[in-house]
Design an enzyme around this catalytic site. Structure first.
Site, PDB file in Angstrom:
ATOM      1  N   LYS A  76       0.834  -1.202   0.000  1.00  0.00           N
ATOM      2  CA  LYS A  76       0.000   0.000   0.000  1.00  0.00           C
ATOM      3  C   LYS A  76       0.874   1.260   0.000  1.00  0.00           C
ATOM      4  CE  LYS A  76      -3.753  -2.512   2.253  1.00  0.00           C
ATOM      5  NZ  LYS A  76      -4.436  -2.877   3.504  1.00  0.00           N
TER       6      LYS A  76
ATOM      7  N   GLN B  21      -4.570  -1.999   9.747  1.00  0.00           N
ATOM      8  CA  GLN B  21      -4.412  -3.276   9.049  1.00  0.00           C
ATOM      9  C   GLN B  21      -4.961  -4.422   9.907  1.00  0.00           C
ATOM     10  OE1 GLN B  21      -3.142  -3.722   5.818  1.00  0.00           O
ATOM     11  NE2 GLN B  21      -3.911  -5.791   6.132  1.00  0.00           N
TER      12      GLN B  21
ATOM     13  N   ASP C  88     -11.014   2.471   4.492  1.00  0.00           N
ATOM     14  CA  ASP C  88     -11.332   1.053   4.270  1.00  0.00           C
ATOM     15  C   ASP C  88     -12.840   0.832   4.131  1.00  0.00           C
ATOM     16  OD1 ASP C  88      -9.031  -0.489   4.037  1.00  0.00           O
ATOM     17  OD2 ASP C  88      -8.709  -0.577   6.206  1.00  0.00           O
TER      18      ASP C  88
END
Ligand code: NAP
Length: 297
Positions: free
Chosen positions: A57, A101, A124
């Site tokens: 990312k 994460q 997200d």
């Protein structure tokens, strides 16, 4: 070598590059009179796959002009310490997007942490407010994997309208949001969502014009379970032992690629399919976060 009758690949490499190129061009325009978008990633512990995802990312973000920072916390970081960090990131006006994460260590409640991320920075799209907006049909941030699948379909001229779409897997990050996207009036598929308690899974998958496998079970859907000429999207990422390779494992999807490819119309490879689209859509969400922040400032 692929046979001439094999399904065309839905090439995540090329499709995600097109998305990255567009985001890069949009950011170049945006930074004419704004600072670059800024993404803050939080990584807890030493899960090798999570570390690799975050590195990927960071690399993608750098390519398109998004600035990043990564907070790497020890595996024994307490939930309260993690929540304190998230609150600081929420309050920091120089940060547009926050990404925690997953998975988190067992002593941390993932839901509590997801709920703590400011919905306006939740790139997200996992916060209940953002999932609720998606379900209502007015999404803000769409979770990157289902978003990437929809993007893959539209860029490949695959129109889900009227298709029988069967999704195997009902997680909050893949199956459920994807079902919502396919049901929207802009997609108009007829959607079935299967899971581990589904009776006779094959009876469902065999009538799918669009089959999406997101169960996390290596190569468990074979040609017998797939309709002739189906579009097959493989979300699964599974490690299987491969002692002859340097790493000792290789990555496979949930679809038995070799047997399904000759039967399908289009199919995504693993690796090189949905995973790359997921990464690209996070970039688009981060640019959106920067725009929303600027609008509300
Ligand atoms: P998850 O939260 O573990 O959910 C898996 C789902 O599959 C559950 O709904 C489960 O049913 C169902 N399932 C498991 N085994 C099944 C079986 N034999 N038959 C029918 N349904 C079954 O997983 P996830 O986070 O959604 O991820 C799924 C897979 O996608 C994993 O391999 C993950 O690594 C991969 N993934 C890839 C990307 C990407 O970008 N490519 C992104 C996210 C995830 P129950 O609900 O009944 O338990």
């Amino acid at each position: 070598m692929p046979d001439a009758s094999d399904a065309d690949l839905l090439d995540g490499q090329a499709l995600s590059q097109a998305v990255r190129d567009e985001v890069k061009a949009d950011i170049a325009t945006w930074t004419d009179d704004h600072r670059p978008p800024f993404l803050s990633a939080v990584l807890v512990g030493d899960n090798a796959a999570s570390k690799a995802y975050v590195r990927g990312k960071e690399k993608d973000a750098a390519e398109v002009g998004i600035e990043t920072e990564t907070h790497h916390l020890d595996a024994d970081t307490s939930q309260d310490e993690l929540l304190d960090l998230v609150h600081d990131l929420n309050d920091d006006a120089s940060i547009d997007g926050i990404l925690v994460q997953l998975p988190l260590p067992d002593h941390v409640d993932e839901r509590t942490v997801i709920d703590a991320v400011s919905p306006s920075k939740d790139v997200d799209g996992f916060h209940p407010e953002n999932l609720g907006r998606l379900m209502r049909g007015t999404p803000r941030y769409i979770p990157a994997t289902p978003y990437g699948i929809m993007e893959m379909l539209s860029r490949s001229d695959i129109d889900p309208e009227g298709m029988d779409a069967v999704i195997v897997g009902r997680s909050n990050i893949v199956g459920k949001p994807l079902a919502n996207l396919l049901l929207r009036r802009t997609a108009n598929a007829t959607v079935t969502v299967c899971h581990s308690r589904t009776k006779d899974l094959a009876a469902h998958t065999r009538r799918a014009d669009l089959l999406v496998a997101a169960a996390g079970q290596a190569a468990f859907i074979d040609a017998d379970m797939v309709k002739e000429h189906a579009v097959v999207i493989d979300v699964g990422i599974n490690r299987v032992d491969a002692p002859s390779t340097d790493r000792g494992y290789r990555l496979v999807g949930d679809i038995d690629f070799e047997t399904v490819r000759p039967k399908a119309h289009r199919i995504t490879p693993v690796p090189g399919g949905v995973g790359l689209m997921t990464r690209a859509m996070l970039l688009r969400n981060t640019l959106k976060a920067a725009r929303l922040r600027a609008e509300s400032a």
